[in-house]
Design an enzyme around this catalytic site. Structure first.
Site, PDB file in Angstrom:
ATOM      1  N   HIS A  33      29.990 -24.835  99.448  1.00 56.54           N
ATOM      2  CA  HIS A  33      31.849 -25.106  98.983  1.00 56.54           C
ATOM      3  C   HIS A  33      32.372 -24.525  97.943  1.00 56.54           C
ATOM      4  O   HIS A  33      33.066 -24.257  97.615  1.00 56.54           O
ATOM      5  CB  HIS A  33      30.903 -26.675  98.307  1.00 56.54           C
ATOM      6  CG  HIS A  33      32.783 -27.518  97.814  1.00 56.54           C
ATOM      7  ND1 HIS A  33      33.071 -28.481  98.738  1.00 56.54           N
ATOM      8  CD2 HIS A  33      32.650 -27.889  96.306  1.00 56.54           C
ATOM      9  CE1 HIS A  33      34.356 -29.246  97.655  1.00 56.54           C
ATOM     10  NE2 HIS A  33      34.181 -28.777  96.675  1.00 56.54           N
ATOM     11  N   TYR A  66      32.362 -20.566 100.249  1.00 56.23           N
ATOM     12  CA  TYR A  66      33.335 -20.419 101.528  1.00 56.23           C
ATOM     13  C   TYR A  66      33.016 -19.108 102.378  1.00 56.23           C
ATOM     14  O   TYR A  66      33.352 -18.756 102.468  1.00 56.23           O
ATOM     15  CB  TYR A  66      34.730 -20.171 101.213  1.00 56.23           C
ATOM     16  CG  TYR A  66      35.428 -21.062 100.052  1.00 56.23           C
ATOM     17  CD1 TYR A  66      36.655 -21.396 101.092  1.00 56.23           C
ATOM     18  CD2 TYR A  66      35.191 -21.155  98.744  1.00 56.23           C
ATOM     19  CE1 TYR A  66      37.191 -22.970 100.853  1.00 56.23           C
ATOM     20  CE2 TYR A  66      36.223 -21.989  98.902  1.00 56.23           C
ATOM     21  CZ  TYR A  66      37.227 -22.844  99.899  1.00 56.23           C
ATOM     22  OH  TYR A  66      37.969 -24.412  98.922  1.00 56.23           O
ATOM     23  N   HIS A  74      37.512 -34.329  99.057  1.00 56.42           N
ATOM     24  CA  HIS A  74      36.164 -35.243  98.802  1.00 56.42           C
ATOM     25  C   HIS A  74      36.269 -36.501  99.829  1.00 56.42           C
ATOM     26  O   HIS A  74      35.535 -37.654  99.507  1.00 56.42           O
ATOM     27  CB  HIS A  74      36.596 -36.245  97.518  1.00 56.42           C
ATOM     28  CG  HIS A  74      36.292 -36.042  96.792  1.00 56.42           C
ATOM     29  ND1 HIS A  74      36.113 -36.281  95.198  1.00 56.42           N
ATOM     30  CD2 HIS A  74      35.797 -34.507  95.886  1.00 56.42           C
ATOM     31  CE1 HIS A  74      35.305 -36.442  93.963  1.00 56.42           C
ATOM     32  NE2 HIS A  74      34.878 -35.089  94.484  1.00 56.42           N
ATOM     33  N   ARG A  87      44.215 -32.387  88.018  1.00 59.26           N
ATOM     34  CA  ARG A  87      43.009 -31.452  87.404  1.00 59.26           C
ATOM     35  C   ARG A  87      43.380 -29.661  87.333  1.00 59.26           C
ATOM     36  O   ARG A  87      43.648 -28.926  87.024  1.00 59.26           O
ATOM     37  CB  ARG A  87      42.134 -31.329  86.756  1.00 59.26           C
ATOM     38  CG  ARG A  87      41.328 -31.893  86.217  1.00 59.26           C
ATOM     39  CD  ARG A  87      40.347 -32.180  85.689  1.00 59.26           C
ATOM     40  NE  ARG A  87      39.154 -32.284  86.544  1.00 59.26           N
ATOM     41  CZ  ARG A  87      38.849 -33.934  87.045  1.00 59.26           C
ATOM     42  NH1 ARG A  87      39.233 -34.872  86.486  1.00 59.26           N
ATOM     43  NH2 ARG A  87      38.006 -33.682  88.106  1.00 59.26           N
ATOM     44  N   ASP A  88      43.398 -29.923  89.070  1.00 55.92           N
ATOM     45  CA  ASP A  88      44.331 -28.128  89.560  1.00 55.92           C
ATOM     46  C   ASP A  88      45.215 -28.241  89.309  1.00 55.92           C
ATOM     47  O   ASP A  88      45.342 -26.955  89.360  1.00 55.92           O
ATOM     48  CB  ASP A  88      43.578 -27.842  91.208  1.00 55.92           C
ATOM     49  CG  ASP A  88      42.489 -27.779  91.298  1.00 55.92           C
ATOM     50  OD1 ASP A  88      41.513 -26.987  90.359  1.00 55.92           O
ATOM     51  OD2 ASP A  88      41.758 -28.560  92.404  1.00 55.92           O
ATOM     52  N   GLN A 103      30.455 -38.612  91.290  1.00 58.06           N
ATOM     53  CA  GLN A 103      31.004 -38.428  90.359  1.00 58.06           C
ATOM     54  C   GLN A 103      31.916 -40.467  89.671  1.00 58.06           C
ATOM     55  O   GLN A 103      32.590 -40.118  91.088  1.00 58.06           O
ATOM     56  CB  GLN A 103      32.018 -38.017  89.546  1.00 58.06           C
ATOM     57  CG  GLN A 103      31.412 -36.255  90.270  1.00 58.06           C
ATOM     58  CD  GLN A 103      31.983 -35.684  91.468  1.00 58.06           C
ATOM     59  OE1 GLN A 103      32.481 -36.683  92.300  1.00 58.06           O
ATOM     60  NE2 GLN A 103      31.976 -34.966  91.878  1.00 58.06           N
ATOM     61  N   SER A 154      30.361 -34.587  85.469  1.00 58.64           N
ATOM     62  CA  SER A 154      31.472 -34.999  84.916  1.00 58.64           C
ATOM     63  C   SER A 154      32.507 -35.040  84.765  1.00 58.64           C
ATOM     64  O   SER A 154      33.281 -33.705  84.668  1.00 58.64           O
ATOM     65  CB  SER A 154      30.424 -35.509  83.317  1.00 58.64           C
ATOM     66  OG  SER A 154      29.171 -35.779  83.165  1.00 58.64           O
ATOM     67  N   GLN A 155      33.717 -35.855  85.193  1.00 56.66           N
ATOM     68  CA  GLN A 155      34.449 -35.491  85.173  1.00 56.66           C
ATOM     69  C   GLN A 155      35.300 -35.878  84.139  1.00 56.66           C
ATOM     70  O   GLN A 155      35.210 -35.885  82.893  1.00 56.66           O
ATOM     71  CB  GLN A 155      35.726 -37.298  86.316  1.00 56.66           C
ATOM     72  CG  GLN A 155      34.721 -36.994  87.365  1.00 56.66           C
ATOM     73  CD  GLN A 155      35.336 -36.157  88.443  1.00 56.66           C
ATOM     74  OE1 GLN A 155      36.531 -36.760  89.117  1.00 56.66           O
ATOM     75  NE2 GLN A 155      34.654 -35.432  88.843  1.00 56.66           N
ATOM     76  N   ASN A 214      46.280 -26.326 103.011  1.00 58.17           N
ATOM     77  CA  ASN A 214      46.166 -26.997 104.240  1.00 58.17           C
ATOM     78  C   ASN A 214      44.511 -27.122 103.586  1.00 58.17           C
ATOM     79  O   ASN A 214      44.072 -26.547 102.561  1.00 58.17           O
ATOM     80  CB  ASN A 214      45.656 -26.072 105.109  1.00 58.17           C
ATOM     81  CG  ASN A 214      45.077 -24.642 104.735  1.00 58.17           C
ATOM     82  OD1 ASN A 214      43.740 -25.039 105.144  1.00 58.17           O
ATOM     83  ND2 ASN A 214      45.576 -23.611 104.703  1.00 58.17           N
ATOM     84  N   GLY A 242      44.192 -23.675  99.602  1.00 59.32           N
ATOM     85  CA  GLY A 242      43.773 -24.323 100.247  1.00 59.32           C
ATOM     86  C   GLY A 242      42.365 -24.848  99.947  1.00 59.32           C
ATOM     87  O   GLY A 242      41.934 -24.519  99.136  1.00 59.32           O
TER      88      GLY A 242
END
Lengths: 789, 225
Positions: free
Chosen positions: A67, A70, A113, A134-135, A260, A333-334, A550, A587
Site C-alpha cells: 500500500h 507500491y 478504500h 485531506r489529500d 477507521q 485515526s482519521q 487512475n 493515482g
C-alpha cells in the site's frame, strides 16, 4: 493560552554514540506476521545494523507494505506519460494538479478504500471520502467536488451486495454531505467477481491559485512539527498492511477493528483551519495523515525534504489511555494533519487551530540527521535512516502470463437473465432495467450535488458533470477573503466577467469511469476503451481533457495471470493517455483484491478532468426539442460478444476484443466536442453499456421526448442485433437540427437515424419494429430504487 | 441594506447564502457572522444557513441554538429584525424557540437531494414579500432530518393564523412533513424558516433563480426596492 514556547518547543536532542533504542527486538516471525517477507526483514536488519525494536518493526512493516511502497507496481507506473501542457503537479505529491486558466489550478486524485468497505461499508466508504479530501486540502486547495466509482456483486441475487451497496452509499453521503463538498457524479457496476471484494474508489477535486500550491517536503532544521486535528486512538491500527495489502478471507469480520471511524464534522473544521493557516502563509509544509498514520506522513515529509525528524510520542494527544509508542506511530485515526512551522510562528499556528477547535500540538522537530528518531519522553524507542524507511523497500518485477484458457478460465459465466434471441422490445426493457444500465438516481440523490454554487450540470443531466471555475465563491475568496466585504461588481466590471456581461464563464467537465468486464476480456484494449469513454463523456459537455487520475484495482500481482492483466492494462492506459492528450497526474494502486471466490475483474478506474471554455454551452444527455434530427456520430463498430446483452444472456467473457482504430475514435470525440462548444447540438450522449438502442432510450427518458428511428444494420456482417445492442468505443447519439448534422458529416461519420418527438421510442431495424412508451422505459429504468426502500 | 450570515463550525451553505444575499442586496453588502461573536455588526437582516452546525451532535441545530451569536439573533428577531433560517438554520430557529414545530428524520430515513416545487402560501412575511401567493418556486431540498412536525392543534392554529409560508407541491413532500408544510413564520412574520435551499436557486445556470425572490424580500420591506 499557549505556554511559553521557549520552554516547551521540542528541540533536537544530542544522542551519545552507541545509544540504541530501548526494548527487545520482536524478531523475524513477528515481522512475517506483520506482512514482511524473510528477505525483506533481513534487508531491514542490514539497513539498521541490528534487529529492529518494536516501534521500528511496526514502521518498516507499514512503509514497506504494498500500500505504501507500491513494490509490485512502481516499475510499471514509471511507463505512464506524466507530462502535458496543462500539468502543474504530477505524481508523487498528495494529488496531481492541472492549470485551468487565469491562474486557477484544479488538484485532483482518486483513491481506493476497497478492503475497509468490504469489511464495514459505511465507515469504509465514509473514511475513503475523508481521506481523499485531506489529500486535496493538504495542497492548499479547497475541496470542490467528490465523485465515486463503486463495484459490487450481483445486487439482484446477493444480500451481501445489497448490504454493501446500501452501506457504501450512505457512508459516502454521510461524509460528503456533512462536510459541504458536492458529490457530482460517479459510476457503479454490479458483477459477480466483486461479490466478496467490493470496490469503493473516491475521487476529489480541489481549487486553488497556482501560487498558493503547498508541497509536503519538511524543510528547515530546527523547525517545529505540529500535529493538529483529532486525537489519536487505536482505530485503524495496521490498516495499510493487514487490510490493504492482503487478500480477503473468511474471517474478515475479525478485521473490523482495523477499519477507521470517520467524523466529517472534525474534517470540516480541519479544512477551514488548514486553508486559513496556508492563506496566512504560516506553514512551511503540510501533509495529511492517511494510511500508516504518523509513520507514513512524517517519514515522507522528511524524505522529500532530505532531513531528519525527532518525534516524541508522549506529546501526541490521545483519545484513550495506555497506547504503546508503536500504536501511536501507526494509528490511522482519521482527521489529522501534520505541519512544519518555524519556531516563531508556532504560537500563531496553535491559536488558529484553537479557533477551529482542532487543537495543535508541537510533537517534534526537523533535524539534519536524516534519521527518523522516535522518543517516548526521555526514552529513545526508534532510530532509523529516513531513506531506508521510504526509499529502500525492494521493488519487484512481476511475471505476467496470459492464462491459457482465456478469461473464462478465471471468471465463471454470469447468470442468464433472458433467453438468447429475446425480441428487441423485451431485450431493450430488460437492458434498461438491468443493474448496470438502470437509472443511478436512487444512489446519487442521496448526495448533495449543489453546495458551493458551482454545479452547472448535475448527475443525470449530462454525460459529465460541469463546474464553474472559479465560480462566484472562488472568485470572492480570492478577491477579499470571505470574512470581509468585497466589491465583486468592481472586479467583474474590470474583468468583464459578470453574470450579465455575456462573457464566457469558464469551467471544467469531470467524469469517472471504468468497466472491469471489458478489461477482464482484454486488459490492453479494455483499458484503452475505459479512457476513451471518459474522454467521450467529457466531449458531450465540450470539455477537452487536461489530465487524468487512475485507480488500478487488481488481484494478487504475484499470480502470473493477474500480473498479465496489470501489465497489459498499464500499457493500454499509457497508449490511451497519449491518444487523448491527457497525462496521468497521479493515482493509486489497489492490489490483492481477491475474495473467497477468486480475483475481481481487473478494474482500472479513470477520472478525467477537462477544460470547458464556457459552461453556458454544454449539451445535456436528454433530447430537448420536438423535430430535432437524431444521429449516430463517430466511428463506431459494435460487437455483441462483450455487450451487456451478452451478459444478460449468460454468456462467458470473450477471449480478447477486436482492435479498433483509436485515432478515428479520438477524431470522433474531438468532432463532437467542437460541435458542443459551438452550441450546435441539442443533446449528446456517448454510447456505452447496452449499445445504440439503450443510448437512444436514455436520451428519450432524460429529455422526456420520444423518438422514431430507423437503423440500417451497420455492424459487422450487417447484423441487426449487433447494430442495436453491440458495444464499442467511439459512438455518440446526438440530436440537433438536420442541417447541423448534415454539416457535421463533413468531419466525422454521421448517420441520421430519425427524429425526436412523441411519447414512445419506435425503432425499426432489419425488418423488426420495436416500440416502448416513455412510461414503460421509465418504469424499467427505475429498478434500483427497490434496493434503497 | 446589509445582510449577515451566521457561520457555525460545520456550516456548509454559508458562503452560498452570502453570495445569494449579495445578488439581492449588492456586492459587499453581506458578511459572515462568527458563532462565538455576539456582535451582529449592525446588519439589517440575518440568515441562519444550512449545514451540520456543530456536527448536528445531540440533535440537529440544538447546540447552535445555544451559541453566543444566536443569543444576539434571538434579540434581533424579538426587535422585529428579519431572520431567515434555511434547512439546518430552520432547525436552529425551531430549537431556539423562534419558530414553531420540530424536525424529525425523513420518513425514508435517508438523506435525499431533490429539486422540489414550493407553493407560496403566505406572501406577506419579511422574506416572501417579493413573491405572490400561489406562486410555485423551483428550489432544491437536501436533508435527512427535514420532516417538520407539530401536533395537529398547533398546525391548525398556524394555518388559522396564516403562519404557514410554504408547502411542498403535490408529490414533493418526500420527508413527510405535517400537512406538507415546508416553511413557517413567527407570529410577527419577521422570522421565516424553510427546509429547501433558496440560496441554491439564484442563477438559471445552476438550475433556477426562483430563490432570489426570498433574498429580495427584505428590501421591499425596507422600502428599498
Amino acid at each position: 493560552m499557549s505556554p511559553d514556547p521557549a520552554t516547551t518547543l521540542p528541540a533536537p536532542r544530542e544522542l551519545a554514540p552507541g545509544i540504541v533504542p530501548v526494548g527487545e527486538a520482536p524478531g523475524v516471525e513477528a515481522a512475517v506476521g506483520l506482512g514482511l517477507t524473510r528477505d525483506e526483514y533481513a534487508l531491514v536488519v542490514e539497513k539498521l545494523g541490528r534487529e529492529p525494536v518494536q516501534v521500528e518493526l511496526a514502521m518498516f512493516s507499514l512503509m514497506w507494505s504494498e500500500h505504501c511502497a507500491y513494490k509490485h507496481s512502481k516499475l510499471l507506473l514509471k511507463t505512464l506519460p506524466t507530462e502535458g501542457p496543462a500539468l502543474v503537479l504530477g505524481p508523487g505529491e498528495n494529488a496531481g494538479a492541472v492549470d485551468v486558466g487565469d491562474g486557477w489550478t484544479v488538484a485532483f486524485k482518486v483513491e481506493s478504500h476497497n478492503h475497509p468497505s468490504a469489511v464495514e461499508p459505511f465507515q469504509g466508504a465514509a473514511t475513503g471520502v475523508g481521506g481523499i479530501l485531506r489529500d486535496i486540502f493538504a495542497l492548499g486547495a479547497r475541496p470542490i467536488a467528490v465523485l465515486d466509482a463503486l463495484r459490487f456483486g450481483e445486487v439482484e441475487d446477493s444480500d451481501r451486495s445489497r448490504f454493501l451497496l446500501d452501506g457504501a452509499v450512505r457512508g459516502i453521503g454521510h461524509y460528503g454531505n456533512s462536510i459541504g463538498v458536492p458529490n457530482i457524479g460517479g459510476d457503479v457496476y454490479f458483477e459477480g467477481p466483486y461479490e466478496t471484494n467490493c470496490l469503493v474508489n473516491a475521487m476529489a477535486l480541489g481549487l486553488l491559485r497556482q501560487e498558493k500550491l503547498m508541497l509536503s517536503a519538511a524543510t528547515g532544521v530546527g523547525n517545529v512539527v505540529v500535529l493538529f486535528g483529532a486525537s489519536t486512538g487505536r482505530d485503524g491500527i495496521g490498516g495499510a498492511s493487514v487490510l490493504a495489502s492482503a487478500e480477503l478471507g473468511e474471517d474478515d469480520a475479525d478485521k473490523r477493528p482495523t477499519v477507521q471511524v470517520g467524523d466529517p464534522f472534525e474534517e470540516a473544521k480541519l479544512v477551514e483551519c488548514t486553508l486559513e493557516l496556508l492563506d496566512k502563509g504560516l506553514l512551511e509544509s503540510v501533509q495529511d495523515l492517511g494510511a500508516a498514520g504518523l509513520t507514513s506522513s512524517a517519514s515522507e515529509m522528511a524524505s522529500k525534504g532530505e532531513v531528519g525528524l525527532d518525534l516524541d510520542v508522549a506529546l501526541v494527544p490521545r483519545r484513550e489511555a495506555g497506547l504503546e509508542p508503536f500504536e501511536v506511530m501507526v494509528s490511522e485515526s482519521q482527521e489529522r494533519m501534520l505541519c512544519v512551522v518555524t519556531p516563531d510562528r508556532v504560537d500563531e499556528v496553535i491559536a488558529i487551530t484553537d479557533k477551529w477547535d482542532v487543537h495543535g500540538t508541537a510533537i517534534g522537530v526537523v533535524t539534519d540527521s536524516r534519521r527518523f528518531r522516535v522518543y517516548d519522553g526521555d526514552a529513545l524507542v526508534g532510530d532509523m535512516p529516513v531513506p531506508a524507511l521510504v526509499d529502500d523497500c525492494p521493488l519487484y518485477e512481476i511475471h505476467p502470463q496470459k492464462p491459457a484458457g482465456g478469461p473464462a478460465e478465471i471468471y465463471p459465466a454470469p447468470v442468464a437473465r433472458i433467453a438468447g434471441g429475446t425480441p428487441v422490445r423485451d431485450a431493450l426493457l430488460a437492458l434498461v432495467g438491468s443493474a448496470n444500465v438502470a437509472d443511478r438516481r436512487p444512489l446519487f440523490e442521496q448526495y448533495d450535488p449543489v453546495v458551493q454554487s458551482r454545479t452547472v450540470r448535475r448527475p443525470g443531466q449530462a454525460d459529465a458533470a460541469v463546474l464553474m471555475i472559479p465560480g462566484p465563491a472562488g472568485r470572492r475568496a480570492v478577491v477579499g477573503g470571505l470574512a470581509g466585504p468585497t466589491d465583486i461588481a468592481a472586479l467583474e466590471a474590470a474583468e468583464g466577467s459578470g453574470p450579465e456581461s455575456g462573457a464566457p464563464i469558464p469551467g471544467v467537465g469531470v467524469s469517472i469511469d471504468g468497466s472491469g468486464r471489458r478489461v477482464a476480456a482484454d486488459p490492453y484494449t479494455g483499458t484503452v476503451w475505459n479512457v476513451l469513454e471518459c474522454a467521450a463523456n467529457l466531449a458531450c459537455v465540450g470539455a477537452e481533457p487536461l489530465g487524468l487520475t487512475n485507480n488500478l484495482n487488481f488481484g494478487n500481482p504475484e499470480k502470473p495471470h493477474i500480473a498479465w492483466q496489470l501489465t497489459e492494462s498499464v500499457r493500454g492506459l499509457g497508449d490511451a493517455c497519449r491518444a487523448t492528450g491527457a497525462p496521468v497526474v497521479g493515482g493509486n494502486v489497489s492490489l490483492y483484491n481477491e475474495g473467497t471466490t477468486g480475483p475481481i475483474y481487473p478494474t482500472p478506474v479513470v477520472g478525467m478532468v477537462g477544460k470547458v471554455p464556457d459552461v453556458t454551452v454544454t449539451a445535456p444527455l436528454g433530447f430537448q426539442r420536438h423535430g430535432d434530427a437524431i444521429a449516430l456520430v463517430g466511428s463506431f463498430a459494435p460487437q455483441l460478444a462483450l455487450s451487456e446483452l451478452a451478459k444478460l444472456e449468460g454468456r462467458a467473457l470473450p477471449d480478447g476484443l477486436p482492435a479498433w482504430d483509436v485515432e478515428r475514435a479520438v477524431a470522433g470525440i474531438v468532432a463532437v466536442r467542437e460541435a458542443v462548444r459551438r452550441g450546435e447540438l441539442s443533446s449528446a450522449h456517448d454510447i456505452a453499456e447496452g449499445g445504440l438502442l439503450v443510448a437512444l432510450a436514455e436520451s428519450a427518458i432524460a429529455g422526456g421526448f420520444g423518438a422514431t428511428v430507423e437503423v440500417q444494420p451497420f455492424a459487422v456482417d450487417g447484423d441487426a442485433r449487433a447494430s442495436l445492442f453491440g458495444e464499442a468505443p467511439g459512438g455518440f447519439v446526438v440530436s440537433a437540427p438536420r442541417t447541423v448534422l448534415e454539416a457535421l458529416a463533413g468531419q466525422v461519420p454521421v448517420t441520421i437515424l430519425g427524429e425526436v418527438g412523441g411519447g414512445e421510442l419506435r425503432v425499426r431495424c432489419g425488418g423488426e419494429t420495436a416500440v416502448a412508451t416513455l412510461d414503460e422505459l421509465r418504469d424499467a429504468h427505475g429498478s434500483l430504487a427497490r434496493f434503497f426502500a | 441594506m446589509r445582510v449577515g450570515v451566521v457561520q457555525f463550525p460545520g456550516s456548509c451553505d454559508e458562503v452560498d447564502a452570502l453570495l445569494a444575499a449579495e445578488r439581492a442586496v449588492g456586492a459587499g453588502n453581506a458578511e459572515l457572522l462568527w458563532h462565538r461573536d455576539r456582535d451582529l455588526k449592525g446588519v439589517d437582516a440575518v440568515v441562519v444557513p444550512g449545514g451540520f452546525s456543530y456536527g448536528d451532535y445531540l440533535r440537529a441545530g440544538a447546540i447552535a441554538a445555544l451559541s453566543p451569536a444566536m443569543e444576539s439573533v434571538a434579540a434581533f428577531a424579538r426587535d422585529g429584525g428579519p431572520v431567515l433560517g434555511i434547512c439546518n438554520g430552520f432547525q436552529v430557529l425551531c430549537e431556539a424557540g423562534l419558530l414553531p414545530g420540530t424536525m424529525l428524520m425523513n420518513v425514508g430515513r435517508r438523506f435525499v437531494f431533490r429539486q422540489v416545487e414550493l407553493d407560496v402560501v403566505a406572501a406577506d412575511t419579511a422574506w416572501t414579500r417579493a413573491t405572490r401567493r400561489g406562486q410555485l418556486l423551483s428550489i432544491p431540498a437536501k436533508h435527512q432530518t427535514g420532516r417538520w412536525y407539530a401536533p395537529d392543534e398547533t398546525v391548525e392554529r398556524l394555518v388559522a393564523d396564516d403562519q404557514v409560508v410554504f408547502r411542498y407541491a403535490a408529490g414533493d413532500n418526500y420527508n413527510g412533513s405535517s400537512d406538507g408544510i415546508a416553511g413557517v413564520c413567527n407570529a410577527a412574520r419577521n422570522v421565516v424558516g424553510l427546509m429547501p435551499h433558496p440560496e441554491h436557486a439564484v442563477d438559471p445556470l445552476t438550475g433556477s433563480a426562483d430563490g432570489l425572490l426570498l433574498f429580495r424580500s427584505p428590501l421591499e420591506a425596507a422600502g428599498v426596492a
